[in-house]
Design a protein around this motif. Structure first.
Motif, PDB file in Angstrom:
ATOM      1  N   ASN A   1      -7.457  38.661 -18.449  1.00 24.01           N
ATOM      2  CA  ASN A   1      -7.225  38.182 -19.845  1.00 24.01           C
ATOM      3  C   ASN A   1      -8.108  37.532 -20.488  1.00 24.01           C
ATOM      4  O   ASN A   1      -8.847  36.761 -20.157  1.00 24.01           O
ATOM      5  CB  ASN A   1      -5.925  37.380 -19.925  1.00 24.01           C
ATOM      6  CG  ASN A   1      -4.792  37.786 -21.307  1.00 24.01           C
ATOM      7  OD1 ASN A   1      -4.577  38.995 -21.315  1.00 24.01           O
ATOM      8  ND2 ASN A   1      -4.557  36.812 -21.932  1.00 24.01           N
TER       9      ASN A   1
ATOM     10  N   VAL B   1       6.714  37.455 -23.386  1.00 17.58           N
ATOM     11  CA  VAL B   1       7.930  38.174 -23.681  1.00 17.58           C
ATOM     12  C   VAL B   1       8.362  38.769 -22.254  1.00 17.58           C
ATOM     13  O   VAL B   1       7.637  39.402 -21.529  1.00 17.58           O
ATOM     14  CB  VAL B   1       7.634  39.194 -24.591  1.00 17.58           C
ATOM     15  CG1 VAL B   1       8.420  40.501 -24.792  1.00 17.58           C
ATOM     16  CG2 VAL B   1       6.855  38.729 -26.101  1.00 17.58           C
TER      17      VAL B   1
ATOM     18  N   THR C   1      -3.592  43.299 -31.753  1.00 21.46           N
ATOM     19  CA  THR C   1      -2.353  42.691 -30.906  1.00 21.46           C
ATOM     20  C   THR C   1      -1.804  41.844 -31.648  1.00 21.46           C
ATOM     21  O   THR C   1      -1.844  41.762 -32.663  1.00 21.46           O
ATOM     22  CB  THR C   1      -3.362  41.711 -30.025  1.00 21.46           C
ATOM     23  OG1 THR C   1      -3.784  40.603 -30.585  1.00 21.46           O
ATOM     24  CG2 THR C   1      -4.449  42.149 -28.790  1.00 21.46           C
TER      25      THR C   1
ATOM     26  N   VAL D   1       3.109  50.678 -26.483  1.00 24.12           N
ATOM     27  CA  VAL D   1       3.717  51.886 -27.371  1.00 24.12           C
ATOM     28  C   VAL D   1       2.946  52.818 -27.840  1.00 24.12           C
ATOM     29  O   VAL D   1       3.378  53.842 -28.342  1.00 24.12           O
ATOM     30  CB  VAL D   1       4.899  51.327 -28.206  1.00 24.12           C
ATOM     31  CG1 VAL D   1       6.090  50.311 -27.596  1.00 24.12           C
ATOM     32  CG2 VAL D   1       4.328  50.741 -29.363  1.00 24.12           C
TER      33      VAL D   1
ATOM     34  N   GLY E   1     -11.814  37.599 -19.360  1.00 28.33           N
ATOM     35  CA  GLY E   1     -12.622  38.319 -19.928  1.00 28.33           C
ATOM     36  C   GLY E   1     -11.951  39.311 -20.800  1.00 28.33           C
ATOM     37  O   GLY E   1     -10.699  39.600 -20.492  1.00 28.33           O
TER      38      GLY E   1
ATOM     39  N   GLN F   1       3.625  47.475 -21.596  1.00 26.93           N
ATOM     40  CA  GLN F   1       4.382  46.889 -22.688  1.00 26.93           C
ATOM     41  C   GLN F   1       3.765  47.691 -24.014  1.00 26.93           C
ATOM     42  O   GLN F   1       4.412  47.582 -25.021  1.00 26.93           O
ATOM     43  CB  GLN F   1       4.236  45.507 -23.011  1.00 26.93           C
ATOM     44  CG  GLN F   1       4.752  44.846 -21.668  1.00 26.93           C
ATOM     45  CD  GLN F   1       4.185  43.369 -21.932  1.00 26.93           C
ATOM     46  OE1 GLN F   1       4.695  42.448 -22.387  1.00 26.93           O
ATOM     47  NE2 GLN F   1       3.195  42.978 -20.981  1.00 26.93           N
TER      48      GLN F   1
ATOM     49  N   ALA G   1      -6.987  46.383 -27.356  1.00 28.93           N
ATOM     50  CA  ALA G   1      -7.526  45.692 -28.547  1.00 28.93           C
ATOM     51  C   ALA G   1      -8.923  46.228 -28.712  1.00 28.93           C
ATOM     52  O   ALA G   1      -9.725  46.647 -29.902  1.00 28.93           O
ATOM     53  CB  ALA G   1      -7.596  44.395 -28.121  1.00 28.93           C
TER      54      ALA G   1
HETATM   55  C1  BJW Z   1      -7.152  40.565 -24.300  1.00 28.42           C
HETATM   56  C2  BJW Z   1      -8.048  41.444 -25.143  1.00 28.42           C
HETATM   57  C3  BJW Z   1      -8.934  41.920 -24.555  1.00 28.42           C
HETATM   58  C4  BJW Z   1      -6.765  40.352 -26.423  1.00 28.42           C
HETATM   59  N1  BJW Z   1      -8.948  42.040 -23.118  1.00 28.42           N
HETATM   60  N2  BJW Z   1      -7.128  40.697 -23.168  1.00 28.42           N
HETATM   61  C5  BJW Z   1      13.756  34.624 -20.915  1.00 28.42           C
HETATM   62  C6  BJW Z   1      13.562  33.608 -21.495  1.00 28.42           C
HETATM   63  C7  BJW Z   1      13.512  33.540 -23.005  1.00 28.42           C
HETATM   64  C8  BJW Z   1      13.784  34.606 -23.728  1.00 28.42           C
HETATM   65  C9  BJW Z   1      13.934  35.737 -23.274  1.00 28.42           C
HETATM   66  C10 BJW Z   1      14.177  35.856 -21.714  1.00 28.42           C
HETATM   67  N3  BJW Z   1      14.527  37.092 -21.398  1.00 28.42           N
HETATM   68  C11 BJW Z   1      14.706  37.682 -22.685  1.00 28.42           C
HETATM   69  C12 BJW Z   1      14.318  37.058 -23.652  1.00 28.42           C
HETATM   70  C13 BJW Z   1      14.566  37.456 -25.108  1.00 28.42           C
HETATM   71  C14 BJW Z   1      13.346  38.074 -25.300  1.00 28.42           C
HETATM   72  C15 BJW Z   1      11.869  37.500 -25.226  1.00 28.42           C
HETATM   73  O1  BJW Z   1      11.119  37.472 -24.188  1.00 28.42           O
HETATM   74  N4  BJW Z   1      11.564  36.438 -26.161  1.00 28.42           N
HETATM   75  C16 BJW Z   1      10.510  35.449 -26.063  1.00 28.42           C
HETATM   76  C17 BJW Z   1       9.706  35.328 -27.305  1.00 28.42           C
HETATM   77  C18 BJW Z   1      10.942  34.394 -25.586  1.00 28.42           C
HETATM   78  N5  BJW Z   1      13.293  39.582 -24.800  1.00 28.42           N
HETATM   79  C19 BJW Z   1      13.705  40.292 -25.253  1.00 28.42           C
HETATM   80  O2  BJW Z   1      14.517  40.521 -26.273  1.00 28.42           O
HETATM   81  C20 BJW Z   1      13.716  41.694 -24.274  1.00 28.42           C
HETATM   82  N6  BJW Z   1      14.924  42.223 -23.942  1.00 28.42           N
HETATM   83  C21 BJW Z   1      15.705  41.888 -23.073  1.00 28.42           C
HETATM   84  O3  BJW Z   1      15.079  41.098 -22.342  1.00 28.42           O
HETATM   85  O4  BJW Z   1      16.954  42.025 -23.160  1.00 28.42           O
HETATM   86  C22 BJW Z   1      17.960  41.321 -22.404  1.00 28.42           C
HETATM   87  C23 BJW Z   1      18.051  40.089 -23.161  1.00 28.42           C
HETATM   88  C24 BJW Z   1      18.229  40.137 -24.680  1.00 28.42           C
HETATM   89  C25 BJW Z   1      18.315  38.828 -25.187  1.00 28.42           C
HETATM   90  C26 BJW Z   1      18.474  37.637 -24.668  1.00 28.42           C
HETATM   91  C27 BJW Z   1      18.459  37.504 -23.268  1.00 28.42           C
HETATM   92  C28 BJW Z   1      18.441  38.820 -22.540  1.00 28.42           C
HETATM   93  C29 BJW Z   1      12.981  42.804 -25.238  1.00 28.42           C
HETATM   94  C30 BJW Z   1      11.647  42.539 -25.732  1.00 28.42           C
HETATM   95  C31 BJW Z   1      11.035  43.905 -26.449  1.00 28.42           C
HETATM   96  C32 BJW Z   1       9.437  43.290 -26.907  1.00 28.42           C
HETATM   97  N7  BJW Z   1       9.203  44.146 -27.855  1.00 28.42           N
HETATM   98  C33 BJW Z   1       7.855  43.944 -28.560  1.00 28.42           C
HETATM   99  C34 BJW Z   1       7.935  44.738 -30.077  1.00 28.42           C
HETATM  100  C35 BJW Z   1       8.171  46.083 -30.101  1.00 28.42           C
HETATM  101  C36 BJW Z   1       7.144  46.743 -29.467  1.00 28.42           C
HETATM  102  C37 BJW Z   1       6.222  47.279 -30.896  1.00 28.42           C
HETATM  103  O5  BJW Z   1       6.728  47.285 -32.092  1.00 28.42           O
HETATM  104  O6  BJW Z   1       5.178  47.688 -30.760  1.00 28.42           O
HETATM  105  O7  BJW Z   1       6.930  44.566 -27.866  1.00 28.42           O
HETATM  106  S1  BJW Z   1       7.384  42.346 -28.946  1.00 28.42           S
HETATM  107  C38 BJW Z   1       5.678  42.473 -28.716  1.00 28.42           C
HETATM  108  O8  BJW Z   1       5.468  41.553 -27.713  1.00 28.42           O
HETATM  109  C39 BJW Z   1       5.673  43.925 -28.094  1.00 28.42           C
HETATM  110  C40 BJW Z   1       4.729  43.626 -27.006  1.00 28.42           C
HETATM  111  O9  BJW Z   1       4.858  44.829 -26.271  1.00 28.42           O
HETATM  112  C41 BJW Z   1       5.287  42.458 -26.500  1.00 28.42           C
HETATM  113  C42 BJW Z   1       4.193  41.697 -25.456  1.00 28.42           C
HETATM  114  O10 BJW Z   1       3.054  41.263 -26.258  1.00 28.42           O
HETATM  115  P1  BJW Z   1       1.709  41.432 -25.621  1.00 28.42           P
HETATM  116  O11 BJW Z   1       1.191  42.651 -25.088  1.00 28.42           O
HETATM  117  O12 BJW Z   1       1.772  40.306 -24.677  1.00 28.42           O
HETATM  118  O13 BJW Z   1       0.538  41.045 -26.770  1.00 28.42           O
HETATM  119  P2  BJW Z   1       0.226  39.724 -27.476  1.00 28.42           P
HETATM  120  O14 BJW Z   1      -0.447  40.122 -28.657  1.00 28.42           O
HETATM  121  O15 BJW Z   1       1.317  38.799 -27.479  1.00 28.42           O
HETATM  122  O16 BJW Z   1      -0.884  39.093 -26.007  1.00 28.42           O
HETATM  123  C43 BJW Z   1      -1.977  39.771 -26.054  1.00 28.42           C
HETATM  124  C44 BJW Z   1      -3.014  39.334 -24.958  1.00 28.42           C
HETATM  125  O17 BJW Z   1      -3.949  39.793 -25.043  1.00 28.42           O
HETATM  126  C45 BJW Z   1      -3.418  38.191 -25.386  1.00 28.42           C
HETATM  127  O18 BJW Z   1      -3.106  36.881 -24.384  1.00 28.42           O
HETATM  128  C46 BJW Z   1      -5.083  37.807 -25.769  1.00 28.42           C
HETATM  129  O19 BJW Z   1      -5.630  36.705 -25.310  1.00 28.42           O
HETATM  130  C47 BJW Z   1      -5.272  38.974 -24.730  1.00 28.42           C
HETATM  131  N8  BJW Z   1      -6.368  39.874 -25.152  1.00 28.42           N
HETATM  132  N9  BJW Z   1      -7.959  40.993 -26.529  1.00 28.42           N
HETATM  133  C48 BJW Z   1      -8.020  41.201 -22.554  1.00 28.42           C
HETATM  134  N10 BJW Z   1     -10.009  42.707 -25.036  1.00 28.42           N
END
Ligand code: BJW
Length: 245
Positions: free
Chosen positions: A218, A197, A28, A98, A234, A96, A22
């Motif tokens: 975070n 996720v 994000t 890309v 932070g 996570q 970020a």
């Molecule tokens: C700061 C800051 C600063 C800001 N300093 N901090 C178990 C339970 C329920 C569901 C599932 C489960 N297992 C699997 C699932 C399904 C699904 C899932 O998780 N769904 C949830 C929504 C519940 N998972 C999947 O489908 C995964 N596949 C899988 O498990 O296969 C088997 C399976 C399939 C289906 C069912 C069951 C099993 C694949 C997940 C792929 C995620 N892909 C993405 C998008 C593609 C990438 C792209 O285009 O870029 O990846 S989703 C998106 O979220 C992206 C990210 O990598 C990912 C995580 O997000 P991240 O990095 O946490 O970002 P943010 O924006 O959410 O948060 C940022 C944070 O930073 C915030 O907290 C801010 O406060 C903080 N912050 N500035 C410090 N300066």
């Protein structure tokens, strides 16, 4: 501020998310309110989204390629490089993100769990063409085709509902197993991730079950914050450079 001891007995497994980039200027997912062109990102970044509207998906990723090529690593990325230099094979970074910023900063022991923005592959699962580097920002209205089979190309990204590469998951698990077997102190540190996720969000529970120590850095309390033993609130670009000792 609490500090994290990185001594000769420490094995450090780091998980990063969008928050770490970020401060480099990469938006994000939470920051976009989970929306892009008013569509939920979960719909755009999914096999269903690609089947429905590949033009929209390529607009999304082309725009992000252009954005990510224009930014630089920040002090949070640099701190992780320094820790890796200090710990060597007792360090592993699972990201996570890309955007490729960790490698550009100099991180080498990196697992890109959700793929890479600058890599494309054929969408036809039967095509033999392997994923390949692709920095092209495709013009709006363009969907690239595969040179080998003619099917549509897609970004080499793990979308919602898709399996992560089992080799990546094995590499992460093996690191933790090796740390525990060596009698070392396994530390898991997550930074800049909403903990929403899976399977990344479940790593903290696995490490705790294995007897490891857990840290979260975070901006705000992530969804799984209560699973961590230490929480330093932070910006990662400000906290990480001061955290290790
Ligand atoms: C700061 C800051 C600063 C800001 N300093 N901090 C178990 C339970 C329920 C569901 C599932 C489960 N297992 C699997 C699932 C399904 C699904 C899932 O998780 N769904 C949830 C929504 C519940 N998972 C999947 O489908 C995964 N596949 C899988 O498990 O296969 C088997 C399976 C399939 C289906 C069912 C069951 C099993 C694949 C997940 C792929 C995620 N892909 C993405 C998008 C593609 C990438 C792209 O285009 O870029 O990846 S989703 C998106 O979220 C992206 C990210 O990598 C990912 C995580 O997000 P991240 O990095 O946490 O970002 P943010 O924006 O959410 O948060 C940022 C944070 O930073 C915030 O907290 C801010 O406060 C903080 N912050 N500035 C410090 N300066």
């Amino acid at each position: 501020m609490e500090t994290l001891l990185l001594d000769a007995n420490t094995w450090l497994l780091v998980l990063t998310g969008a928050g770490v980039s970020a401060e480099s200027g990469v938006p994000t997912f939470r920051g976009m309110n989970g929306l892009w062109e008013d569509q939920p990102v979960t719909e755009v970044a999914s096999p269903r989204g690609f089947a429905k509207d590949p033009l929209r998906v390529w607009r999304f990723y082309s725009q992000r390629r252009a954005g990510a090529a224009d930014v630089s690593p920040n002090p949070g990325h640099d701190a992780l490089v320094a820790w890796e230099r200090h710990l060597g094979d007792r360090f592993l970074l699972a990201t996570q993100n890309v955007d490729g910023l960790h490698r550009r900063a100099g991180s080498q022991r990196v697992v890109e769990m959700h793929g890479n923005l600058f890599t494309s592959r054929c969408s036809n699962p039967d095509c033999t063409r392997p994923p390949f580097p692709d920095t092209t920002v495709y013009a709006s209205g363009t969907v690239p085709g595969c040179k080998e089979c003619g099917a549509l190309l897609r970004p080499h990204i793990v979308w919602f509902g898709e399996q992560l590469d089992p080799d990546d998951l094995t590499r992460i698990e093996s690191f933790a197993v090796k740390a525990m077997r060596s009698g070392g102190r396994l530390v898991f540190l997550a930074a800049g991730t909403s903990g929403a996720v899976y399977p990344a969000a479940g790593m903290v529970d696995n490490v705790r079950a294995a007897g490891g120590e857990t840290w979260l850095v975070n901006l705000d309390a992530s969804e799984n914050a209560s699973s961590f033993e230490h929480f330093v609130q932070g910006k990662s670009g400000e906290v990480l450079p001061k955290l290790g000792r």
